[in-house]
Write a protein that holds these residues in place. Structure first.
Motif, PDB file in Angstrom:
ATOM      1  N   GLN A  99       0.760  -1.353   0.072  1.00 45.57           N
ATOM      2  CA  GLN A  99      -0.207   0.109   0.071  1.00 45.57           C
ATOM      3  C   GLN A  99       0.690   1.312   0.079  1.00 45.57           C
ATOM      4  O   GLN A  99       0.092   2.252  -0.043  1.00 45.57           O
ATOM      5  CB  GLN A  99      -1.012   0.060   1.274  1.00 45.57           C
ATOM      6  CG  GLN A  99      -1.909  -1.160   1.341  1.00 45.57           C
ATOM      7  CD  GLN A  99      -2.744  -1.105   0.062  1.00 45.57           C
ATOM      8  OE1 GLN A  99      -3.540  -0.239  -0.076  1.00 45.57           O
ATOM      9  NE2 GLN A  99      -2.567  -2.179  -0.713  1.00 45.57           N
ATOM     10  N   THR A 100       2.205   1.240   0.004  1.00 45.84           N
ATOM     11  CA  THR A 100       3.048   2.381   0.086  1.00 45.84           C
ATOM     12  C   THR A 100       4.045   1.928  -0.986  1.00 45.84           C
ATOM     13  O   THR A 100       4.499   1.297  -1.478  1.00 45.84           O
ATOM     14  CB  THR A 100       3.768   2.580   1.395  1.00 45.84           C
ATOM     15  OG1 THR A 100       4.290   1.259   1.739  1.00 45.84           O
ATOM     16  CG2 THR A 100       2.841   3.010   2.398  1.00 45.84           C
ATOM     17  N   GLU A 101       4.621   3.204  -1.653  1.00 51.30           N
ATOM     18  CA  GLU A 101       5.535   3.115  -2.612  1.00 51.30           C
ATOM     19  C   GLU A 101       7.005   2.717  -2.045  1.00 51.30           C
ATOM     20  O   GLU A 101       7.535   3.259  -0.968  1.00 51.30           O
ATOM     21  CB  GLU A 101       5.932   4.473  -3.105  1.00 51.30           C
ATOM     22  CG  GLU A 101       4.804   5.030  -3.804  1.00 51.30           C
ATOM     23  CD  GLU A 101       5.115   5.891  -5.204  1.00 51.30           C
ATOM     24  OE1 GLU A 101       6.228   6.041  -5.496  1.00 51.30           O
ATOM     25  OE2 GLU A 101       4.302   6.456  -5.823  1.00 51.30           O
ATOM     26  N   THR A 102       7.449   1.686  -2.559  1.00 51.57           N
ATOM     27  CA  THR A 102       8.810   0.839  -2.048  1.00 51.57           C
ATOM     28  C   THR A 102       9.425   0.061  -3.182  1.00 51.57           C
ATOM     29  O   THR A 102       8.738  -0.369  -4.223  1.00 51.57           O
ATOM     30  CB  THR A 102       8.577   0.008  -0.801  1.00 51.57           C
ATOM     31  OG1 THR A 102       9.577  -0.382  -0.418  1.00 51.57           O
ATOM     32  CG2 THR A 102       7.333  -1.195  -1.240  1.00 51.57           C
ATOM     33  N   ALA A 103      10.778  -0.113  -3.118  1.00 50.10           N
ATOM     34  CA  ALA A 103      11.288  -0.891  -4.063  1.00 50.10           C
ATOM     35  C   ALA A 103      11.128  -2.546  -3.543  1.00 50.10           C
ATOM     36  O   ALA A 103      11.547  -3.281  -4.390  1.00 50.10           O
ATOM     37  CB  ALA A 103      12.658  -0.575  -4.228  1.00 50.10           C
TER      38      ALA A 103
END
Length: 206
Positions: A69-73
């Motif tokens: 649900q969050t921006e991440t690599a």
């Protein structure tokens, strides 16, 4: 419920506790704390993270479909499916999965029986069993390579009397209504796993 930041900090604190105990060797294990129940969101350790050195960006916010649900690599652990199944079954607030020598040993020794029986031990009080002759059976499930199948097997074997399931020759899932309760349950069961194994060895020697 928690904010994601609160849940993530709780996960980091749990990882520090478990790492100090030696329960998270290498990059093994995964830990989670519930953020919201409906719709479900959880804070969980990412795949491949060294739990002894967790940083804030090592904790992911995941929905019940394992979508980040969050921006991440980073990506979630494949074993997130087990956490999701347990959150669906119980009203728990935290789930801890660790790999230790003693939970591996007892799950292998009792694997064919399908459960580890524990009778009349003081530490059962930590699991909510206060009666003098308390007895519980901690379920054991096979270590399925198909992790969706593993999640279903753990959830099916799990029952309200004892907040844990062993995965044979792999590790343990323990849970609680709060992160503190999950930690207490895991610590008690790890003690009991070592006790059961050492007692068996002592009896064989005797």
């Amino acid at each position: 419920m928690h904010t994601f930041d609160e849940a993530a900090q709780a996960v980091i604190s749990l990882a520090q506790f478990c790492s100090h105990k030696g329960w998270l060797p290498a990059t093994s294990g995964n830990l989670s704390v519930l953020v919201e129940r409906d719709p479900m969101k959880i804070a969980i350790t990412r795949s491949g993270a060294d739990k002894q050195r967790l940083q804030a960006d090592d904790i992911l916010c995941i929905d019940e479909h394992m979508q980040v649900q969050t921006e991440t690599a980073y990506r979630p652990s494949a074993e997130t499916s087990v956490h999701i199944e347990l959150y669906r079954k119980f009203s728990c607030g935290s789930i801890l999965h660790v790999h230790t020598v003693f939970n591996n040993l007892v799950s292998e020794l009792y694997g064919d029986e399908g459960a580890v029986p524990i009778h009349g031990h003081e530490l059962l009080k930590a699991l909510g069993h206060w009666e003098e002759d308390a007895e519980v059976s901690i379920p054991i499930v096979p270590n399925y390579a198909d992790l969706a199948r593993l999640g279903q097997a753990v959830a099916e074997a799990a029952h309200a009397e004892v907040p844990a399931v062993f995965v044979r020759n792999h590790g343990i899932y323990a849970w609680g209504d709060t992160p503190e309760a999950a930690r207490r349950h895991l610590e008690a069961i790890e003690f009991l796993a070592e006790y059961v194994y050492r007692l068996g060895v002592a009896r064989d020697i005797g």
